[in-house]
Design a protein around this motif. Structure first.
Motif, PDB file in Angstrom:
ATOM      1  N   GLN A 110      -9.502  -4.791  11.522  1.00  0.00           N
ATOM      2  CA  GLN A 110      -8.509  -4.201  12.424  1.00  0.00           C
ATOM      3  C   GLN A 110      -9.183  -3.649  13.683  1.00  0.00           C
ATOM      4  O   GLN A 110      -8.699  -3.859  14.803  1.00  0.00           O
ATOM      5  CB  GLN A 110      -7.716  -3.097  11.717  1.00  0.00           C
ATOM      6  N   VAL A 112      -8.640  -4.866  17.672  1.00  0.00           N
ATOM      7  CA  VAL A 112      -8.333  -3.954  18.773  1.00  0.00           C
ATOM      8  C   VAL A 112      -9.332  -4.164  19.912  1.00  0.00           C
ATOM      9  O   VAL A 112      -8.963  -4.291  21.092  1.00  0.00           O
ATOM     10  CB  VAL A 112      -8.354  -2.483  18.295  1.00  0.00           C
ATOM     11  N   TYR A 165      -2.390  -6.714  22.708  1.00  0.00           N
ATOM     12  CA  TYR A 165      -2.479  -5.275  22.437  1.00  0.00           C
ATOM     13  C   TYR A 165      -2.032  -4.562  23.710  1.00  0.00           C
ATOM     14  O   TYR A 165      -2.848  -4.056  24.477  1.00  0.00           O
ATOM     15  CB  TYR A 165      -3.912  -4.895  22.038  1.00  0.00           C
ATOM     16  N   GLN A 183       1.601   0.558  21.160  1.00  0.00           N
ATOM     17  CA  GLN A 183       0.294   0.803  20.534  1.00  0.00           C
ATOM     18  C   GLN A 183       0.445   1.615  19.253  1.00  0.00           C
ATOM     19  O   GLN A 183      -0.241   1.364  18.271  1.00  0.00           O
ATOM     20  CB  GLN A 183      -0.631   1.524  21.521  1.00  0.00           C
ATOM     21  N   ALA A 198      -0.611   0.261  15.650  1.00  0.00           N
ATOM     22  CA  ALA A 198      -1.537   1.014  14.791  1.00  0.00           C
ATOM     23  C   ALA A 198      -0.936   1.210  13.390  1.00  0.00           C
ATOM     24  O   ALA A 198      -1.628   1.109  12.372  1.00  0.00           O
ATOM     25  CB  ALA A 198      -1.860   2.365  15.423  1.00  0.00           C
TER      26      ALA A 198
END
Lengths: 294, 232, 207
Positions: free
Chosen positions: C68, C72, C85, C92, C96
């Protein structure tokens, strides 16, 4: 389930673990033909015991180390494990790819190993690709006195035939089945002209529809790393696994009327007939309801 | 189960719009595996979920134009379920008996329907009184009879096997709802929830969302009840 | 060149391979003999990742573990359009949330797969039930998203939330977890496979 009563299955040598794994002190608690067993090394000597339901150690059975694996039997084998003289040749690398569990009959697994027609669909871009999908004619025979199924003069166009292959090639194959649960293929070596690489599976049937599959390669390849070789073979095998776990019924039908076959299935049909003549029932689909039918 | 769910009835197995062209959907009815798929000719089909060649589940195959292909060896089957092409032997014209067993199927009221027996040719469908809109499908881990029983407590009526309809108060508004129950197996159901269209086109989305949320709560209630009864 | 410590059968490594492919970023694979070699637990590898896990991404002097985290970074660094993203704080936050779901609840499917395939000692009934519970949450979410005319987990186009959740959902059959009940999830899988640059791994086929 409990241990099978199928004498044909019991009287075979079966691979049940790798020497490397067990010699490092790890006992392997596993199962063979429905019987819980323990595999261990006593110094250099491999040993196998039944593992009783109450946790106690039971009867000891014969065991031997061969081709990087521990072989054992719950019965009285009429035939030694297959002979592969290539293991004594110089310059070959033995790649032990590790055991992987598959929820399928050992016989479906072996049959899939003999099959070329699935390459473009299951191993797309590696062992085959549309539109080159035709299986060329090949020869099949039962070899005596070895009592082995052979398919020879097989060939198939492959985009990436081996870990070491950069381009497509027409690969030549020979397939050999030495027991209902043990099969090896000989394949054009992309590195040394005129030589064969060996790839084989020793299927450990734990239950009628669950196996550990021990895969090895014996190759002429000095450049690929061990990880490259292992990953290549594991990738191929895991592509097969998602097919094998979705065939219904799980047991292999030996009655020719149960599943349709074509000429390209010649090796599969000979393998099924050979199993039928042996009287093997373990891992087969039986119309009487005693099988693992879905 | 036989009283509420006769074999010869038509059962909804999914929303018709949810089975887009090129899509494949696994279907289970009375414990038997089927596969539903739609070709790019727009036709939907419900077949035995098993290739006749090596027993591979067809739900993992792929749609190639108006044909369904088996994932294992790429055998192509036409809309008539007849094998049209065997890639391993391209010159072979597949014999007539190379075909997948087929089940009667049809589309009506925005749902795909099939059967485990031989119902009449005309799909009964949902009650005629409302213009029902498909909201969603959801699996319920409870016997089909338990779902019927739960609706009985809500004063729902059964006019056709497997179809329950009622006027329900959802978030303060009365909504005509018709639920098609699919008897998946002895301990599992699937419900296909539709609601009476409440006027303007732009009201459909909020209606579907409200009914979707209601259906989730309904599923949880039925499952909790079934679990409680099992542990008693 | 960027290096990815990789294992061909790992769904977590596949998250990174898949994303690098869809954004068209070149990289070098460093194969780790995860099984049967157990190379990820050797002292040499623990220097690279003290947690003894793969994947690990090395880009110049940056060493990143956790799929993950890698997604990002890659999306922020190499996706010029910032579509995978987006810079919108609300998106965001939602991304998340689903990245966390991908590395927690969905990993029950990975546990089932490791148990069924590679002899890991998990309570198989428990991890399968937990995976089913997670898939139901995802299916309910995607069902309502479809009703709203949305194709993806978050926002109006695919994001790293889709990439992070995809592998162990699509591989669930390997661990004996059927997706037959999760219609919206299966349709989403089919959409992910149509993303330009999509690549497969063993257990996942093209449409």
């Amino acid at each position: 389930m409990t241990r099978t009563t199928d004498k044909v299955a019991l009287n075979e040598w079966q691979a049940v673990g790798t020497v490397e794994e067990i010699i490092s002190g790890k006992r392997r608690n596993t199962r063979l033909l429905g019987q819980d067993i323990i595999v261990e090394m006593d110094g250099e000597i491999p040993r196998m015991f039944e593992n009783n339901a109450n946790g106690g150690i039971g009867t000891e059975h014969p065991a031997q180390a061969l081709y990087g694996h521990i072989w054992t039997t719950l019965g009285t084998p009429v035939k030694a494990p297959l002979d592969m003289p290539e293991f004594k040749e110089d310059g070959r690398r033995l790649v032990v790819c590790g055991a992987l569990t598959v929820r399928a009959s050992a016989l479906r697994i072996v049959e899939n190993f003999l099959d070329m027609a699935h390459f473009p669909y299951v191993h797309t871009g590696i062992l085959g690709e549309e539109p080159i999908t035709a299986v060329n004619d090949y020869k099949i025979e039962i070899r005596e006195p070895e009592d082995e199924v052979w398919a020879t003069e097989c060939s198939f166009f492959q985009p990436q035939a081996a870990a070491s292959a950069d381009d497509g090639q027409v690969s030549q194959y020979m397939y050999r089945v030495s027991s209902p649960f043990v099969t090896v293929l000989y394949k054009t070596c992309p590195v040394v002209e005129g030589a064969w690489d060996l790839v084989g599976i020793f299927v450990q049937p734990k239950d009628e529809a669950e196996c550990d599959v021990h895969t090895f390669m014996l190759v002429l390849d000095e450049t690929s790393t061990m990880s490259d070789l292992v990953h290549f073979q594991q990738e191929i095998f895991l592509q097969d696994r998602s097919i094998l776990e979705n065939q219904i019924p799980p047991g292999l039908p030996l009655d020719p009327m149960d599943e349709i076959a074509i000429k390209a299935d010649g090796s599969s049909m000979l393998y099924r007939r050979w199993l039928r003549n042996k009287g093997l029932t373990f891992g087969t689909h039986r119309g009487d309801g005693s099988s693992q039918a879905a | 189960m036989a009283e509420h769910f006769p074999r010869d009835a038509w059962y909804a197995v999914g929303g018709a719009a949810m089975l887009a062209e090129g899509e494949i959907m696994p279907v289970k009815l009375f414990g038997k595996e089927r596969v539903a798929w739609r070709g790019d000719d727009g036709e939907s089909h419900v077949w035995h979920n098993r290739c006749i060649h090596r027993g591979m589940r067809l739900q993992f195959g792929f749609v190639d134009g108006d044909r369904l292909a088996c994932r294992y060896h790429g055998w192509r089957f036409g809309g008539d379920a007849q094998c049209k092409k065997i890639p391993a032997q391209p010159t072979l014209a597949p014999p007539d008996d190379f075909r997948i067993p087929v089940f009667q199927s049809a589309e009506k009221n925005g749902l795909v329907w099939t059967t485990a027996g031989t119902p009449g040719a005309n799909v009964t469908g949902l009650p005629d009184s409302e213009n029902f809109v498909f909201c969603r499908s959801l699996a319920v881990h409870a016997p089909p009879d338990a779902v019927v029983e739960h609706f009985g407590n809500m004063d729902a009526s059964i006019t056709t096997p497997g179809i329950l309809s009622a006027i329900l108060n959802i978030e303060g508004a009365d909504v005509p709802v018709a639920v098609a129950i699919q008897p998946v197996s002895a301990d599992k159901s699937q419900i296909h929830v539709t609601a009476g269209q409440a006027g303007a086109e732009n009201a459909i989305q909020p209606l579907r969302l409200r009914v979707s949320a209601w259906a989730r709560r309904l599923r949880d209630t039925i499952e909790n009840q079934t679990e409680k009864e099992d542990s008693e | 060149m960027m290096q990815l410590y990789d294992y061909v059968l790992s769904g977590s490594c596949y998250k990174v391979r898949l994303f690098l492919s869809v954004i068209g970023q070149d990289y070098e694979k460093v194969p780790v003999d995860y099984y049967p070699g157990g190379e990820h637990k050797t002292p040499t590898f623990l220097q690279i990742n003290p947690l003894g896990q793969i994947p690990v991404l090395v880009d110049d002097d940056l060493i990143l573990r956790d799929a993950q985290a890698i997604l990002v970074y890659l999306a922020g660094r190499y996706d010029a359009n910032r579509s995978w993203y987006p810079e919108d704080p609300r998106l965001q936050g939602e991304i998340a949330m689903w990245l966390s779901f991908a590395s927690n609840e969905i990993m029950n499917s990975s546990a089932a797969r490791l148990h069924d395939m590679l002899f890991y000692d998990f309570d198989i009934d428990k991890v399968r039930a937990a995976a089913h519970a997670a898939f139901r949450v995802l299916d309910d979410h995607l069902t309502d998203r479809e009703i709203m005319g949305k194709q993806w987990i978050v926002g109006n186009h695919p994001t790293i939330a889709d990439i992070a959740c995809f592998p162990y959902v699509a591989l669930s059959g390997d661990g004996g977890i059927s997706l037959d009940d999760y219609h919206a999830v299966r349709r989403w899988i089919s959409r992910v496979k149509q993303i330009p640059g999509f690549v497969v791994m063993p257990g996942i086929h093209h449409n």
